[in-house]
Design an enzyme around this catalytic site. Structure first.
Site, PDB file in Angstrom:
ATOM      1  N   GLU A   1      38.853  22.996  15.549  1.00 11.66           N
ATOM      2  CA  GLU A   1      38.191  22.910  16.840  1.00 11.66           C
ATOM      3  C   GLU A   1      36.738  23.359  16.733  1.00 11.66           C
ATOM      4  OE1 GLU A   1      40.324  21.839  19.105  1.00 11.66           O
ATOM      5  OE2 GLU A   1      39.639  22.466  21.096  1.00 11.66           O
TER       6      GLU A   1
ATOM      7  N   ARG B   1      38.299  13.121  17.665  1.00  7.62           N
ATOM      8  CA  ARG B   1      39.648  12.585  17.716  1.00  7.62           C
ATOM      9  C   ARG B   1      39.670  11.159  18.287  1.00  7.62           C
ATOM     10  NH1 ARG B   1      44.618  15.244  20.906  1.00  7.62           N
ATOM     11  NH2 ARG B   1      43.186  14.923  22.612  1.00  7.62           N
TER      12      ARG B   1
ATOM     13  N   LYS C   1      50.194  27.463  27.911  1.00  9.52           N
ATOM     14  CA  LYS C   1      48.933  27.762  28.590  1.00  9.52           C
ATOM     15  C   LYS C   1      48.983  29.068  29.369  1.00  9.52           C
ATOM     16  CE  LYS C   1      46.790  23.356  28.744  1.00  9.52           C
ATOM     17  NZ  LYS C   1      45.715  22.652  29.394  1.00  9.52           N
TER      18      LYS C   1
ATOM     19  N   SER D   1      48.378  14.692  19.384  1.00  9.23           N
ATOM     20  CA  SER D   1      48.212  15.486  20.582  1.00  9.23           C
ATOM     21  C   SER D   1      49.253  16.592  20.508  1.00  9.23           C
ATOM     22  CB  SER D   1      48.439  14.597  21.781  1.00  9.23           C
ATOM     23  OG  SER D   1      48.264  15.338  22.939  1.00  9.23           O
ATOM     24  N   ILE D   2      49.286  17.420  21.511  1.00 11.22           N
ATOM     25  CA  ILE D   2      50.240  18.510  21.453  1.00 11.22           C
ATOM     26  C   ILE D   2      50.888  18.652  22.820  1.00 11.22           C
ATOM     27  CG2 ILE D   2      48.576  20.331  21.991  1.00 11.22           C
ATOM     28  CD1 ILE D   2      49.807  21.920  19.699  1.00 11.22           C
TER      29      ILE D   2
ATOM     30  N   CYS E   1      20.703  50.872  59.680  1.00 13.88           N
ATOM     31  CA  CYS E   1      21.614  49.726  59.628  1.00 13.88           C
ATOM     32  C   CYS E   1      23.042  50.242  59.440  1.00 13.88           C
ATOM     33  CB  CYS E   1      21.223  48.816  58.475  1.00 13.88           C
ATOM     34  SG  CYS E   1      22.339  47.425  58.263  1.00 13.88           S
TER      35      CYS E   1
ATOM     36  N   ASP F   1      39.324  26.303  23.293  1.00 11.73           N
ATOM     37  CA  ASP F   1      38.908  25.346  24.305  1.00 11.73           C
ATOM     38  C   ASP F   1      37.596  24.690  23.884  1.00 11.73           C
ATOM     39  OD1 ASP F   1      39.261  23.988  26.588  1.00 11.73           O
ATOM     40  OD2 ASP F   1      38.788  25.631  27.952  1.00 11.73           O
TER      41      ASP F   1
ATOM     42  N   CYS G   1      17.723  44.246  53.580  1.00 14.44           N
ATOM     43  CA  CYS G   1      17.550  44.663  54.961  1.00 14.44           C
ATOM     44  C   CYS G   1      16.661  45.894  54.934  1.00 14.44           C
ATOM     45  CB  CYS G   1      18.912  44.998  55.560  1.00 14.44           C
ATOM     46  SG  CYS G   1      18.816  46.063  56.990  1.00 14.44           S
TER      47      CYS G   1
ATOM     48  N   LYS H   1      44.831  28.725  21.386  1.00 17.27           N
ATOM     49  CA  LYS H   1      44.464  27.347  21.737  1.00 17.27           C
ATOM     50  C   LYS H   1      43.004  27.369  22.183  1.00 17.27           C
ATOM     51  CE  LYS H   1      46.009  23.150  23.963  1.00 17.27           C
ATOM     52  NZ  LYS H   1      44.698  22.676  24.379  1.00 17.27           N
TER      53      LYS H   1
ATOM     54  N   TYR I   1      42.651  24.676  12.008  1.00 12.53           N
ATOM     55  CA  TYR I   1      44.051  24.932  12.346  1.00 12.53           C
ATOM     56  C   TYR I   1      45.040  23.949  11.720  1.00 12.53           C
ATOM     57  CZ  TYR I   1      42.855  21.685  16.176  1.00 12.53           C
ATOM     58  OH  TYR I   1      42.403  20.637  16.907  1.00 12.53           O
TER      59      TYR I   1
ATOM     60  N   GLU J   1      49.199  30.671  17.281  1.00 16.79           N
ATOM     61  CA  GLU J   1      47.738  30.569  17.160  1.00 16.79           C
ATOM     62  C   GLU J   1      47.102  30.583  18.540  1.00 16.79           C
ATOM     63  OE1 GLU J   1      46.792  26.953  15.083  1.00 16.79           O
ATOM     64  OE2 GLU J   1      48.290  27.332  13.544  1.00 16.79           O
TER      65      GLU J   1
ATOM     66  N   LYS K   1      53.717  26.884  16.350  1.00 14.21           N
ATOM     67  CA  LYS K   1      54.079  25.820  15.414  1.00 14.21           C
ATOM     68  C   LYS K   1      55.208  26.326  14.521  1.00 14.21           C
ATOM     69  CE  LYS K   1      49.289  24.277  15.399  1.00 14.21           C
ATOM     70  NZ  LYS K   1      47.990  24.275  14.688  1.00 14.21           N
TER      71      LYS K   1
ATOM     72  N   CYS L   1      22.020  44.593  61.639  1.00 13.88           N
ATOM     73  CA  CYS L   1      21.211  45.466  62.492  1.00 13.88           C
ATOM     74  C   CYS L   1      19.976  44.768  63.040  1.00 13.88           C
ATOM     75  CB  CYS L   1      20.809  46.735  61.743  1.00 13.88           C
ATOM     76  SG  CYS L   1      19.555  46.455  60.484  1.00 13.88           S
TER      77      CYS L   1
ATOM     78  N   CYS M   1      18.336  40.970  59.268  1.00 12.77           N
ATOM     79  CA  CYS M   1      19.626  41.462  58.814  1.00 12.77           C
ATOM     80  C   CYS M   1      20.695  41.056  59.828  1.00 12.77           C
ATOM     81  CB  CYS M   1      19.576  42.981  58.675  1.00 12.77           C
ATOM     82  SG  CYS M   1      21.202  43.721  58.443  1.00 12.77           S
TER      83      CYS M   1
HETATM   84  S1  IVH Z   1      47.266  21.573  16.585  1.00 13.21           S
HETATM   85  C1  IVH Z   1      49.987  19.156  15.894  1.00 13.21           C
HETATM   86  N1  IVH Z   1      46.250  23.937  17.048  1.00 13.21           N
HETATM   87  O1  IVH Z   1      44.493  21.162  21.517  1.00 13.21           O
HETATM   88  C2  IVH Z   1      49.042  19.003  16.952  1.00 13.21           C
HETATM   89  N2  IVH Z   1      45.483  22.137  18.374  1.00 13.21           N
HETATM   90  O2  IVH Z   1      46.307  18.267  21.939  1.00 13.21           O
HETATM   91  C3  IVH Z   1      47.641  18.997  16.473  1.00 13.21           C
HETATM   92  N3  IVH Z   1      43.747  22.758  19.999  1.00 13.21           N
HETATM   93  O3  IVH Z   1      42.456  18.789  21.472  1.00 13.21           O
HETATM   94  C4  IVH Z   1      46.798  19.994  17.137  1.00 13.21           C
HETATM   95  N4  IVH Z   1      43.659  24.894  19.483  1.00 13.21           N
HETATM   96  O4  IVH Z   1      41.879  20.244  19.471  1.00 13.21           O
HETATM   97  C5  IVH Z   1      46.250  22.652  17.402  1.00 13.21           C
HETATM   98  N5  IVH Z   1      45.429  26.111  17.306  1.00 13.21           N
HETATM   99  C6  IVH Z   1      45.434  24.816  17.658  1.00 13.21           C
HETATM  100  C7  IVH Z   1      44.585  24.319  18.681  1.00 13.21           C
HETATM  101  C8  IVH Z   1      44.641  22.965  19.015  1.00 13.21           C
HETATM  102  C9  IVH Z   1      43.168  23.944  20.253  1.00 13.21           C
HETATM  103  C10 IVH Z   1      43.428  21.503  20.718  1.00 13.21           C
HETATM  104  C11 IVH Z   1      43.206  20.326  19.845  1.00 13.21           C
HETATM  105  C12 IVH Z   1      43.562  19.187  20.736  1.00 13.21           C
HETATM  106  C13 IVH Z   1      44.579  19.778  21.644  1.00 13.21           C
HETATM  107  C14 IVH Z   1      45.937  19.348  21.230  1.00 13.21           C
END
Ligand code: IVH
Length: 695
Positions: free
Chosen positions: A185, A149, A336, A89-90, A454, A130, A448, A128, A243, A126, A312, A433, A430
């Site tokens: 992604e 995941r 974010k 996760s991040i 009007c 969605d 109208c 992020k 990524y 980079e 990163k 009017c 309307c």
């Molecule tokens: S790196 C080292 N890079 O964000 C961590 N994640 O919790 C591994 N996500 O659902 C993820 N863009 O799919 C990384 N440029 C990016 C990303 C990215 C979107 C998403 C990833 C995960 C969540 C990270």
């Protein structure tokens, strides 16, 4: 029912229990059903509350707490895949301001024990994306398995669906390591999402059962990846960005040697994976801040949704030194942007009257901070839209505001509806009017019929005329126009130029200074240009661009007023609807009278000679696009047609010349057949464009 979010004063233990139940509920809807019923920001808030509670009271932490698990549950019907290297996760930087990047850099420097004078740390910045995270496993260069995941350790095998994504290579060039896991992604572009939803709406309109539209591109993408039937996934256009890496053959076994994250991304690109062009090497906090700001500014122009950026540490040796805290690497952070979706309630649904009499239902909302501003109104467009979304007074709704776009109600949370409020319906008269409100056949909007009788339409017409892009009458804002019209001092545009100090001074709160300023601004506005004047008249379908085209083509107002529909159709970009609207406008004696009076009041502009009509092969022809075309996106096809002088309409009527039908064409195709409109395919359209061979 959604459990109550705001119960009174529970103990920490009760609250933790409550939050876990809520988060489980929403995670299930989100990850398993792909039907979230709260916006992400709301989920994040609950999640953070639980995290904080568990930090303050470690004894409340349970093994099954949602904070101990990344991602969602695994569907029974898919086979499970254990990730050779866990999918991490991040960490999210909660500060959405630029200072969030500074805090991350400071943390990294502290953890690496860097002195203040030490050179800046290198980062890769980079986007992020969605969408949803996918791990692609290649053995001997062949795509073997694709997995979601899941909980980070075990995901779902979705290879059959992932294979349908054109951007994901099935086979890699020679020389790749024998084992290679690529992480990235899967997402859906916004135009693909819009086209998909349009298709869904067409299907629903055609009576298809069990079809629905999607709330946003991420849910549409997640739903597609989790289809058991890959045929369905294949019809949902997905895209991919790489990524990072999972398991890779070690150096000892002849695998590659990577020293930097940027090196990894460049190699991935060489091997054929899409890597976002915006990816950038940044030195130190200042460059991260600049990246965050730049991407924030162009966020809405990207073809896909992002919810932030990711930083990163570039040097992989430093990454190893920094290591992890539970499931989150210390060397990366997600930064974010302010959420573009929020929850609020509908306090009323008002009906507003526009300049051309269009009646627009507007949801009056409990004020909510979304997309960087406080929103209190959201348009519901028309009765059909209001009913399609089934927005009712008292409802809890998700509002979205992206960039400068007008705030929108995305959807209603039906579980939160209290009682049984009536569905919205357009009033028969309307609201301003009292004239009859009508909806013309084939149109979505009610209007109208009061015209300039009007007062709402009169006010809007005056505001439109006075706006900066038209006659630019400084100081003539909506408050003043309300007063002038309500006091019957101004009943028509020429009345503006008949205002004097005495009539203005009779208005409430009008100081002599502002009165004389306004008179000066009115005087100044008399020297104008033909396009501004034409635009200011507020002829339906005549925006600034059309006004410019008309002025350039005809050179003088008298020639425009005397033009026939056919002559108007010679103007580039003027189609039948626009031409008819202009012609009808000047055909009416009271409109000609207004123009004459304005001229008599001294409004003037330079005029020029008429230009030879431009040759545009499809000018005046109306096209309707439906279904998915084999090579062109709907937007591309529309652009090409419009560039050739054709008009592209949204729905099929007797006025339609051609329907261009692609795969999965729905009700529009049926309608075309019913009306006997000519139906062609993409190739047919291209050949029309090529030889302009319209008969
Ligand atoms: S790196 C080292 N890079 O964000 C961590 N994640 O919790 C591994 N996500 O659902 C993820 N863009 O799919 C990384 N440029 C990016 C990303 C990215 C979107 C998403 C990833 C995960 C969540 C990270």
């Amino acid at each position: 029912m959604t459990p109550d979010l705001f119960a009174d004063g529970p103990s920490p233990a009760e609250r933790a229990q409550q939050l876990r139940a809520l988060l489980h509920h929403h995670a299930h809807r989100y990850y398993v059903l792909d039907e979230p019923d709260i916006p992400d920001a709301e989920y994040d808030r609950l999640f953070r509350e639980l995290q904080e509670l568990e930090q303050q009271h470690p004894e409340l932490l349970t093994r099954d707490s949602p904070t101990q698990r990344v991602g969602g549950a695994v569907l029974d019907s898919f086979s499970s895949v254990r990730h050779a290297v866990p999918m991490l996760s991040i960490r999210t930087e909660t500060d959405t301001q630029a200072s969030g990047a500074v805090a991350f850099d400071a943390r990294i420097r502290r953890e690496l024990g860097l002195a203040e004078a030490a050179p800046p740390v290198e980062y890769v910045a980079e986007l992020k994306f969605d969408g949803l995270a996918i791990s692609l496993r290649y053995e001997k260069g062949v795509l073997l398995r694709a997995a979601t995941r899941g909980d980070g350790e075990v995901g779902e095998d979705v290879t059959h669906n992932i294979r349908t994504i054109g951007q994901i290579p099935l086979r890699l060039p020679d020389g790749v390591p024998p084992v290679l896991e690529v992480r990235g992604e899967v997402y859906m572009r916004r135009d693909d999402f819009d086209a998909l939803n349009q298709r869904q709406r067409d299907r629903i309109a055609a009576g298809a059962k069990g079809e629905k539209t999607f709330v946003n591109p991420r849910n549409a993408a997640a739903g597609a990846v989790r289809q058991l039937d890959s045929g369905i996934a294949a019809r949902r256009p997905l895209s991919f960005f790489a990524y990072g890496l999972g398991e890779v053959t070690s150096e000892a076994d002849g695998g590659p040697r990577f020293e930097t994250h940027l090196g990894v991304l460049m190699r991935l690109r060489d091997w054929g994976f899409p890597v976002a062009a915006q990816t950038r090497l940044c030195r130190g906090a200042a460059e991260l801040v600049a990246f965050h700001r730049e991407i924030g500014a162009l966020r809405d122009t990207l073809a896909y949704d992002i919810d932030g950026v990711v930083y990163k540490v570039n040097d992989l040796a430093l990454q190893r030194r920094l290591g992890f805290v539970t499931r989150e690497p210390r060397w990366a952070v997600a930064h974010k942007y302010p959420a573009q979706e929020q929850l609020t309630t509908v306090q009323a649904i008002d009906v507003q009257v526009g300049r051309t009499g269009k009646l627009t239902p507007v949801a009056k909302l409990a004020p909510v901070f979304v997309g960087g501003v406080t929103v209190t109104n959201a348009t519901l467009h028309n009765e059909l839209e209001a009913r399609r979304k089934d927005v009712r007074v008292g409802d809890t709704v998700i509002v979205r505001r992206a960039g400068d776009v007008i705030p929108e109600v995305v959807s209603v949370l039906p579980d939160k509806r209290v009682g049984d409020p009536p569905p919205f319906s357009m009033p028969e008269r309307c609201p301003v009017c009292g004239s009859e409100a009508v909806r013309e056949e084939g149109e979505a909007d009610h209007r109208c019929t009061g015209g300039l009788f009007c007062s709402a339409q009169r006010k809007q017409a005056i505001l439109h005329y006075a706006q900066r892009r038209a006659m630019d009458i400084e100081g003539l804002g909506d408050k003043l126009v309300d007063q002038l019209v309500d006091a019957r001092v101004v009943n028509s545009l020429p009345d503006l130029y008949r205002l004097g100090l005495t009539s203005l001074a009779s208005l409430d709160r009008m100081a002599e200074k502002s009165a004389s300023n306004l008179l000066q601004a009115l005087e100044k506005s008399k020297q104008t240009t033909l396009p501004r004047f034409l635009f200011g008249l507020g002829i339906r379908h005549v925006g600034e661009a059309t006004a410019r085209d008309l002025a350039r083509h005809f050179g003088s107002l008298d020639r425009i007023m005397a033009a026939t529909v056919d002559e108007l159709l010679q103007v580039p970009d003027v189609g039948p609807v626009v031409a008819r609207s202009i012609h009808t406008f000047f055909d009416q004696a009271h409109n000609r009278e207004v123009v004459e009076q304005l001229r008599a009041c001294g409004v003037q502009w330079p005029e020029g000679p008429a230009q030879a009509p431009a040759a545009s092969p499809l000018s005046g022809r109306t096209f309707v696009l439906t279904g998915t075309l084999p090579t062109l996106s709907r937007e591309q096809a529309k652009e090409m047609l419009e560039a050739a002088g054709a008009k592209v309409a949204g729905s099929v009527s007797r006025k339609t010349d051609y329907v261009v039908a692609g795969e999965a064409s729905g009700s529009k195709l049926d309608k075309a057949r019913e009306l006997g409109v000519e139906v062609i395919d993409e190739a047919g359209m291209l050949s029309l464009l090529q030889d302009g061979g319209v008969t």
